[in-house]
Design a protein around this motif. Structure first.
Motif, mmCIF file in Angstrom:
data_model
loop_
_atom_site.group_PDB
_atom_site.id
_atom_site.type_symbol
_atom_site.label_atom_id
_atom_site.label_comp_id
_atom_site.label_asym_id
_atom_site.label_seq_id
_atom_site.Cartn_x
_atom_site.Cartn_y
_atom_site.Cartn_z
ATOM 1 N N GLU A 116 -1.316 5.005 3.392
ATOM 2 C CA GLU A 116 -1.684 3.980 4.585
ATOM 3 C C GLU A 116 -0.633 3.625 5.324
ATOM 4 O O GLU A 116 -0.784 3.303 6.674
ATOM 5 C CB GLU A 116 -2.001 2.753 3.774
ATOM 6 C CG GLU A 116 -3.367 2.896 3.191
ATOM 7 C CD GLU A 116 -4.664 2.632 3.814
ATOM 8 O OE1 GLU A 116 -4.442 2.506 5.230
ATOM 9 O OE2 GLU A 116 -5.890 3.000 3.474
ATOM 10 N N ASP A 134 -2.985 -1.892 -3.030
ATOM 11 C CA ASP A 134 -2.551 -0.716 -4.038
ATOM 12 C C ASP A 134 -2.101 -1.311 -5.213
ATOM 13 O O ASP A 134 -1.974 -1.015 -6.530
ATOM 14 C CB ASP A 134 -2.002 0.367 -3.887
ATOM 15 C CG ASP A 134 -2.556 1.166 -2.865
ATOM 16 O OD1 ASP A 134 -3.485 1.309 -3.084
ATOM 17 O OD2 ASP A 134 -1.663 1.877 -1.819
ATOM 18 N N GLY A 167 -5.349 7.182 2.081
ATOM 19 C CA GLY A 167 -5.319 6.308 3.047
ATOM 20 C C GLY A 167 -5.629 7.075 4.555
ATOM 21 O O GLY A 167 -6.007 8.062 4.634
ATOM 22 N N VAL A 189 0.813 -1.233 0.097
ATOM 23 C CA VAL A 189 0.087 -0.017 -0.062
ATOM 24 C C VAL A 189 0.867 1.203 -0.095
ATOM 25 O O VAL A 189 2.017 1.308 0.408
ATOM 26 C CB VAL A 189 -0.874 -0.006 1.299
ATOM 27 C CG1 VAL A 189 -1.815 -1.135 1.019
ATOM 28 C CG2 VAL A 189 -0.262 0.109 2.435
#
Length: 448
Positions: free
Chosen positions: A73, A441, A361, A69
Motif C-alpha cells: 500500500e 494492517d 495493496g 499499512v
C-alpha cells in the motif's frame, strides 16, 4: 494541560511520539541502569517487543509505521526501488509514499501536527503545521517547511544526519563526537517546538541511534574498545527522553518506539554475486554497476535488503522466466537460497517470505517475489558490481534485525504483547480520539 491549551479551551488528548531508530528491545531490557527513563515507563506505563516489517529496512519501515499499512500500500519496499516496467531504480522519497500518513489524518480531523526528522518525508509537507524532513534531505533550507522553521534549525546548529563516513575510520572518536552533536541538536529543536505547545501530535525521530548501532554495535556486544562510549551515548538519549516526558502534562501520552532491532554483523552477503555464481544472473558486459546492466539470460536478481525478483516475462522489460514456470522457478530459487551457508557453516537464510504473504495493496506491482530474513550476523547486500566474493567484510559491524524493535508508552492501558509496526498508527489515532474510516494492517493496542 499547557498554557496554549488553557487559552484555547482545548482538552483533547494529545500524543508525543519519539522514534529511536533501530534501538533493540533487548538492549533496554539488559541495561536498566542506562535506560532509567524507559525502565520507569515500563514499570508505570506499557512496554514490550514489536515485530518489524518485511523487509526490516528503515526506508520501508517508517512509511509503514506512519501509515499502518504494508509496502504493498505504501509503495516503498526499501532503500532502492524499481520503476514499474523498467530496470531503472530510484531512492524512495516522501512523494513515493502512496498511503495516507498519520499526521495527515490528524490534520484532516482538525488537529495540529509537528513532524520532525522522520525518514522518507522529503520534501516536507505543506498540509501540516510544521515539518522538518529527515535523512536524504539535501540541506536545511530544503528540509524545513518554512523560513521560520529553517531559522530555528540554524540557531540550534541542527544537522539532518550524522556524518556516517566518520564511522568508517578505525578511530571512532570523531564519529562519536559527531553523533553526540547531532543528538544534542535534535533534542534542542525537539524541546524548542514541544515548548511551543501548539500541537496535538508531536512526531519526532532520533535517527542517530541507527548510525551508532551500525558502527559500534560489535564493541557493545563483545565489550570492545568503544563499549563504554556506546552505552554513554544511550544514557544521554534516555536522559533526553526523560526530560521530554517530565515536560508533558497529564493529557499527553508519550510513545517511544523503534522501527527495527539490531544485532552484531559478521559478514556482508553479496546476493547478486551469489546469484551470478549459481547461474541465475549474468551481465551484458564486464563493466556493470546497476540493474540495467543485466543481460537477457538473467533469471533472477536482488535489491537491498534481501529482496529477490524473478526476471519474469510480461513484468520485467526483458523477462525470460515464463509465467507458466513461475512457481517452479521460484521454488528452485528458494532451494538454492536455503542451501547458502556462510564461512562458519551456518545457514544464511533464517526465513524466506514469499511476496504475496507480506505485500498486498494497490502498489504491489514492484513487490519482490521473495524476501530473505537473514540469520543474525549476515547482512544482505545487493550491489551489481565491485564485489568479487559472496561473503565480504565492510566498515559496519551492526545490522538490522526483524524481531527486536520496541514500544514504550506512559499510558498503562496499552497491550504491547504480540504487536508490530502496523499497530502504531491506529494506536496513536485511538489515543488522540481521532476516528478515521480506513483499513489498517494493524490495530490499536489501547485496551477496550
Amino acid at each position: 494541560m499547557g498554557l496554549f491549551d488553557r487559552l484555547r479551551g482545548d482538552d483533547d488528548e494529545r500524543v508525543v511520539f519519539l522514534g529511536i531508530d533501530g534501538v533493540p528491545y533487548d538492549l533496554v531490557q539488559d541495561h536498566p541502569e542506562v535506560f532509567e527513563t524507559l525502565t520507569d515507563i515500563a514499570e508505570s506505563g506499557s512496554a514490550g517487543r514489536l515485530e518489524s516489517i518485511v523487509p526490516p529496512e528503515s526506508s520501508a519501515c517508517w512509511p509503514s509505521l506512519t501509515t499502518g499499512v504494508n509496502p504493498g500500500e505504501t509503495g516503498v519496499y526499501g532503500f532502492q526501488d524499481r520503476e514499474v516496467d523498467s530496470y531503472e531504480t530510484y531512492v524512495p522519497m516522501g512523494r513515493h509514499v502512496k498511503a495516507t500518513r498519520l499526521w495527515d489524518r490528524v490534520t484532516d480531523a482538525g488537529r495540529d501536527a509537528t513532524v520532525l526528522n522522520v525518514p522518507v518525508t522529503f520534501p516536507p509537507s505543506t498540509r501540516i503545521q510544521r515539518q522538518v524532513s529527515g535523512f536524504l534531505s539535501p540541506g536545511l533550507d530544503a528540509a524545513a517547511s518554512d523560513d521560520a522553521v529553517e531559522q530555528v534549525l540554524q540557531e540550534h546548529d541542527y544537522r539532518i544526519d550524522v556524518n556516517a563516513k566518520l564511522g568508517h575510520d578505525d578511530d571512532k572518536s570523531e564519529f562519536i563526537e559527531n553523533a553526540h552533536a547531532t543528538l544534542d541538536a535534535r533534542h534542542d529543536v525537539f524541546t524548542h517546538y514541544l515548548a511551543e505547545d501548539d500541537w496535538d501530535l508531536f512526531f519526532g525521530v532520533f535517527m542517530t541511534t541507527d548510525r551508532v548501532n551500525h558502527f559500534l554495535f560489535r564493541d557493545y556486544a563483545t565489550d570492545g574498545e568503544y563499549a563504554e562510549e556506546f552505552l554513554d551515548f544511550y544514557a544521554k538519549l534516555d536522559e533526553y527522553i526523560g526530560e521530554i516526558r517530565d515536560s508533558l502534562d497529564d493529557d499527553t501520552t508519550l510513545v517511544v518506539a523503534s522501527d527495527h532491532g539490531f544485532t552484531e554483523l559478521e559478514w556482508e552477503v553479496n546476493c547478486n554475486e551469489f546469484l551470478a555464481d549459481e547461474g541465475w544472473l549474468s551481465y551484458a558486459d564486464d563493466d556493470h554497476d546497476s540493474l540495467e546492466d543485466i543481460d537477457d539470460e538473467t533469471r533472477a536478481y536482488s535489491l537491498i535488503p534481501g529482496r529477490f525478483y524473478l526476471n519474469l516475462e510480461g513484468r520485467e522489460p526483458e523477462g525470460v522466466v515464463p509465467e507458466s514456470e513461475y512457481e517452479a522457478v521460484r521454488e528452485e530459487l528458494i532451494a538454492d537460497l536455503e542451501g547458502l551457508t556462510g564461512p562458519d557453516g551456518r545457514q544464511v537464510c533464517k526465513r524466506i517470505v514469499k511476496g504475496e504473504d507480506a505485500f498486498d495493496g494497490a502498489h504491489d506491482e514492484i513487490a519482490p517475489d521473495l524476501v530473505v530474513i537473514p540469520a543474525d550476523g549476515f547482512d544482505l547486500k545487493s550491489g551489481f558490481g565491485g564485489k568479487e566474493a559472496v561473503f565480504t567484510e565492510g566498515p559496519r559491524n551492526g545490522m538490522h534485525k526483524f524481531e527486536n524493535s520496541l514500544l514504550y508508552a506512559t499510558d498503562p492501558a496499552l497491550n504491547v504483547d504480540g504487536s508490530n509496526l502496523f499497530d502504531v498508527t491506529p494506536t496513536i489515532l485511538d489515543l488522540m480520539d481521532v476516528d478515521v474510516d480506513a483499513d489498517f494492517d494493524g490495530e490499536s493496542l489501547l485496551a477496550e
